[in-house]
Enzyme design. Structure first.
Site: not given
Length: 349
Positions: A10, A96, A125, A149, A206, A209, A220, A224, A321
């Site tokens: 959450f 998570t 991912k 997605e 932001g 990191e 990253d 992908k 976002g």
């Protein structure tokens, strides 16, 4: 018709999804005929909420904002195993944080949910990277859906575009700006900043990191690219099969020199079919200024599919976002509802 949902995790994304459900509640009922009811919120550090009749999402969100935990919401004690036992929940939404090496904790959560006969929607991912064939086979064996997605371009519908809207096309090559952090840094370098200053600004905003290596070293984007190869090109590959080079060695002078040549440097994830093989890579590339990806600036993401029937198709949109990624979760949830109909929902009392 009622659709019972369990939110596992959450943080920002799940909270963005919750806000969309609140805002779109009436539309989802009138347009799609479903009443989404969040019955559980499961977190690793802030506790678990469980109410088979449905939680007050606005109270849950207020509790997180004002108390920074879930203690201000009335709910029943329960574990995830207990929540998954009954038929009150039809869909588990996993947001998570993920370990790209192990896929945890999402991998175990997704397996447990599927084995309990629940559909799964995830923005993570890691599980896709580590265990996609296993998870899709497991979902098929239990007659449920597993959709993700948001794992590629956040809320920009890149997987659904290729697999559903372009069904019947053969995708022969994919090029994408799939990491908004590096695209922002390269944009600021073009505007005159040095690499270190642009990275520091990205961290302040932001976008990056405190340890930016996952972005600037191309990890990253490599995950992908692996997802593109496995899902869209239909050739499962491991992460170590993706040739990877990041932007940390790119200087402002390199960026400006490329512009003088009529090009623009972008960190590009590229996947293409060469004969029987699918080759995946991530690297800084000089793109001609008339290339569809060359004009994508800032923290925006984009992807170009080279196909047989449609030639080049490009989609541009946000790559991050809370509500943007929440939209990907909603799109997957509605896709499951369209595909499965009454097997996803149960009639409200």
């Amino acid at each position: 018709m009622e659709l019972g949902i369990a939110l596992v995790g959450f943080g920002n994304v799940a909270q963005g999804f919750a806000r969309i459900l609140i805002r779109k509640r009436d539309l989802l009922t009138t347009r799609y005929g479903i009443i989404p009811v969040v019955k559980a919120v499961v977190t690793g550090s802030k506790g678990t909420l469980w109410d088979p009749s449905g939680l007050d999402l606005e109270a849950v969100l207020d509790s997180m904002v004002n108390l920074e935990d879930l203690s201000g919401v009335s709910a029943l004690p329960a574990t995830l195993d207990e929540i998954l036992k009954g038929d009150e929940v039809s869909v588990v939404v996993d947001t998570t944080p993920t370990d790209l090496v192990t896929g945890e904790p999402g991998l175990s959560i997704i397996k447990k949910a599927i084995e309990s006969g629940k559909h799964v929607v995830s923005s993570s991912k890691g599980p896709v990277s580590v265990a996609l064939p296993e998870l899709t086979d497991l979902a098929a064996g239990h007659g449920v859906a597993y959709r993700f997605e948001g794992a590629l371009l956040s809320g920009t519908p890149s997987i659904n575009l290729a697999m559903e809207a372009m069904a019947g096309c053969d995708v022969v090559k994919v090029q994408g700006i799939v990491n908004g952090t590096t695209n922002y840094i390269l944009t600021r370098m073009e505007e005159g900043m040095g690499y270190e200053d642009a990275l520091s600004e990205a961290q302040d905003r932001g976008y990056a990191e405190a340890d930016p290596s996952g972005d600037v070293d191309g990890w990253d984007a490599a995950v992908k690219a692996q997802i593109i190869a496995s899902v869209i090109m239909g050739e499962p590959i491991s992460l170590d099969q993706v040739e990877r080079r990041g932007i940390s060695e790119i200087s402002r002078d390199d960026v400006l020199a490329a512009l003088e040549r009529g090009n623009r440097i972008k960190l590009i994830a590229q996947v293409e079919r060469r004969g029987r093989n699918v080759i995946a890579s991530v690297s800084p590339m000089e793109l001609s200024l008339n290339h569809p990806l060359a004009g994508v600036m800032g923290a925006t993401n984009a992807i170009t599919y080279e196909t047989d029937n449609l030639k080049d198709v490009t989609i541009v949109g946000p790559g991050a976002g809370r509500e943007e990624t929440g939209q990907a979760l909603l799109a997957d949830l509605l896709a499951i509802f369209r595909e499965r109909g009454g097997s996803v929902v149960r009639r409200s009392a």
